[in-house]
Scaffold this active site. Sequence first.
Site, PDB file in Angstrom:
ATOM      1  N   SER A  21      47.789  42.966  39.967  1.00 62.86           N
ATOM      2  CA  SER A  21      46.584  43.554  40.545  1.00 62.86           C
ATOM      3  C   SER A  21      45.982  42.612  41.581  1.00 62.86           C
ATOM      4  O   SER A  21      46.022  41.401  41.431  1.00 62.86           O
ATOM      5  CB  SER A  21      45.570  43.783  39.429  1.00 62.86           C
ATOM      6  OG  SER A  21      44.351  44.197  39.983  1.00 62.86           O
ATOM      7  N   ASN A  69      41.725  32.292  46.258  1.00 63.52           N
ATOM      8  CA  ASN A  69      41.055  33.447  46.845  1.00 63.52           C
ATOM      9  C   ASN A  69      39.701  33.657  46.199  1.00 63.52           C
ATOM     10  O   ASN A  69      39.481  33.329  45.029  1.00 63.52           O
ATOM     11  CB  ASN A  69      41.929  34.705  46.726  1.00 63.52           C
ATOM     12  CG  ASN A  69      41.706  35.431  45.420  1.00 63.52           C
ATOM     13  OD1 ASN A  69      40.715  36.156  45.273  1.00 63.52           O
ATOM     14  ND2 ASN A  69      42.604  35.233  44.472  1.00 63.52           N
ATOM     15  N   ILE A  71      38.122  36.920  47.010  1.00 59.77           N
ATOM     16  CA  ILE A  71      37.935  38.240  47.625  1.00 59.77           C
ATOM     17  C   ILE A  71      36.675  38.885  47.050  1.00 59.77           C
ATOM     18  O   ILE A  71      35.946  39.586  47.756  1.00 59.77           O
ATOM     19  CB  ILE A  71      39.168  39.148  47.337  1.00 59.77           C
ATOM     20  CG1 ILE A  71      40.465  38.477  47.797  1.00 59.77           C
ATOM     21  CG2 ILE A  71      38.994  40.515  47.981  1.00 59.77           C
ATOM     22  CD1 ILE A  71      40.585  38.161  49.252  1.00 59.77           C
ATOM     23  N   GLY A  72      36.415  38.632  45.781  1.00 58.74           N
ATOM     24  CA  GLY A  72      35.221  39.199  45.162  1.00 58.74           C
ATOM     25  C   GLY A  72      35.443  40.616  44.685  1.00 58.74           C
ATOM     26  O   GLY A  72      34.505  41.416  44.622  1.00 58.74           O
ATOM     27  N   LEU A  73      36.700  40.947  44.358  1.00 57.70           N
ATOM     28  CA  LEU A  73      37.034  42.247  43.765  1.00 57.70           C
ATOM     29  C   LEU A  73      36.618  43.434  44.631  1.00 57.70           C
ATOM     30  O   LEU A  73      36.217  44.481  44.128  1.00 57.70           O
ATOM     31  CB  LEU A  73      36.425  42.358  42.357  1.00 57.70           C
ATOM     32  CG  LEU A  73      36.962  41.333  41.337  1.00 57.70           C
ATOM     33  CD1 LEU A  73      36.100  41.325  40.082  1.00 57.70           C
ATOM     34  CD2 LEU A  73      38.415  41.633  40.970  1.00 57.70           C
ATOM     35  N   ASN A 126      40.362  43.679  33.390  1.00 59.33           N
ATOM     36  CA  ASN A 126      40.064  42.320  33.840  1.00 59.33           C
ATOM     37  C   ASN A 126      38.819  41.867  33.085  1.00 59.33           C
ATOM     38  O   ASN A 126      37.757  42.453  33.241  1.00 59.33           O
ATOM     39  CB  ASN A 126      39.819  42.351  35.360  1.00 59.33           C
ATOM     40  CG  ASN A 126      39.366  41.024  35.914  1.00 59.33           C
ATOM     41  OD1 ASN A 126      39.226  40.044  35.187  1.00 59.33           O
ATOM     42  ND2 ASN A 126      39.125  40.986  37.206  1.00 59.33           N
ATOM     43  N   CYS A 129      35.118  38.668  34.270  1.00 59.77           N
ATOM     44  CA  CYS A 129      33.906  38.980  35.031  1.00 59.77           C
ATOM     45  C   CYS A 129      32.684  38.533  34.250  1.00 59.77           C
ATOM     46  O   CYS A 129      32.693  38.546  33.023  1.00 59.77           O
ATOM     47  CB  CYS A 129      33.801  40.486  35.255  1.00 59.77           C
ATOM     48  SG  CYS A 129      35.174  41.135  36.172  1.00 59.77           S
ATOM     49  N   ASN A 191      45.032  35.218  34.288  1.00 62.08           N
ATOM     50  CA  ASN A 191      44.406  35.470  35.583  1.00 62.08           C
ATOM     51  C   ASN A 191      44.471  34.199  36.442  1.00 62.08           C
ATOM     52  O   ASN A 191      45.029  33.197  36.013  1.00 62.08           O
ATOM     53  CB  ASN A 191      42.949  35.879  35.324  1.00 62.08           C
ATOM     54  CG  ASN A 191      42.434  36.885  36.335  1.00 62.08           C
ATOM     55  OD1 ASN A 191      42.737  36.770  37.518  1.00 62.08           O
ATOM     56  ND2 ASN A 191      41.677  37.846  35.886  1.00 62.08           N
ATOM     57  N   GLY A 216      49.699  31.462  42.640  1.00 61.38           N
ATOM     58  CA  GLY A 216      50.933  31.056  43.309  1.00 61.38           C
ATOM     59  C   GLY A 216      51.729  30.083  42.460  1.00 61.38           C
ATOM     60  O   GLY A 216      51.312  29.695  41.355  1.00 61.38           O
TER      61      GLY A 216
END
Lengths: 302, 250
Positions: A21, A69, A71-73, A126, A129, A191, A216
Amino acid sequence: MDTRVEIAKGVVLKNPVLSASGTFAYGEEFSEIFDLSLLGGIITKGLSLKPKKGNPCPRVFETTAGMINSIGLENIGVDAFVQEKLPFLGQFYTPVIVNFFGNEEEEYEQVAARLDVDGISALEMNVSCPNVKKGGIEFGKEPDILYSLVSRVRSITRKPLFVKLSPMVKDIREMALAAQEAGADALTCANTIPAMAIDETTWRPVLGNITGGLSGPAIKPVALKLVFDVYQCVNIPVIASGGIATYRDVIQFLLAGASAVEVGSASLRDPMCFISIIEGTAAYMKEHSIESVAELTGKLII
Amino acid sequence: MKEVRGVVRDNTRVAHDTFLLSLDCDLPVSRPGQFVMLQVACGYEPFLRRPFAILGNQARTLEILYKIKGHGTRLLAEKRTGDNVNVLGPLGKGFSVHDGEETIVYMAGGTGLPPILSLAENLRQGILILGVQSKDQIPLLSRISSLPGVELKLATIDGSCGRMGLATDVLDDVVCNVSGSVKIYACGPKGMLLATSECAKRIGAWCEVSLEEFMSCGFGVCTGCVVETTGGNRRVCREGPVFNAQEILF
């Protein structure tokens, strides 16, 4: 030889390689590069109840053998996904597993309820959070909070439910057991690892959000250990996630205890890596006369 | 978008720290303003591909003009004839081209030159304004100055060539002297794009800008390269890199 894996009741993957995801969006872009039906399964970008704008830029930073990253979902929201993206994914002959999240238990319940529709094979939660009602601590950091959340979602949906565990916890086995007891059908392990980058010329953080998550090949050894730990204490399938980039990584994670793997960051650098990983895994099994994935899962020799 | 193997035919220094890479490569047809992601390393260092504007893509030859900026471009500069470079592309949306009576003005600042040069070579008309630090940083000068139908105007910060100052100073002069309406295409540093966008707004000119952004995937899945626009977040790699200037919230 049979590369199939039944990851949950009725969810059969044709091979143990899934998209992770957050690095696969909703499948449209990758479908321009290869036939998504070749995948063991598709895991789509995490969805929230309402569309989410995400974090300020810069959102990504490259590190040694990996990336951070924040991205902030960012996502289009659950309703737009069901209406606009899900029909497209229906054309591929592979299970669609939908990742979702919330900031309170009620939000998780509401999103899960809206995903109880045809065309979705399973859900992946997920739990990394912040729980806004409990002072912002992550759901996935306390066993009782995780148990409560997973139990509530479990009672809402008939879909097989995967829980994507947070890596940075006191003891991931406690979290795995809590999720299993609450009714999870499989555990994704794990995660991204909380991380940050600093620019020494400006004295400022590199990422707009200050911190982010490391992914990664850099995190592969950490993920291997987490899978190894979790596999030994649960009796539901473990799905590995963390730095998988080659078929050799897949074999290693299977030996550590995984039944399937998710490929994320590696597919950003090489979108065709899914194909080489799937083919390489099958070739390895053939070469070593391994009849099924189960013959590898947890078969680490110690 | 396709993943194809490129074989280095030539990789030559054409200005201070700037190289022209020619790859034998069967890339699908592209438009000026589109880009490719090049895998510069065999291993994981650097981990990600690097985005480069397509300078030319004809007769199975892909041309990339790049400046050494960091580890990735340094590795690229070490590639020799016959070496392989994996190519993903063409990516993004190119410049929009439509017929009209307007005078076309191209604005290129520093490393923003390649997509602009590609467009100018394609359209073969208009005025190309190139701004660089100093004369020794101008790549492919003979190619740029002999563009058919295109008038070149140079600006250098140190005054070593052309007008001393910024490309946008030249733009202000050009738009004052042009009779009729103007259409602007720009690529370069954010400050230049902002000034160009404001100039375009002031004179009522249509203006497209190509944005440079750090990218992880280059094909839209990671949403790492978003830019804020009047319509919300847009991915530079997918909805861009070319945007209508008035949509960008600089």
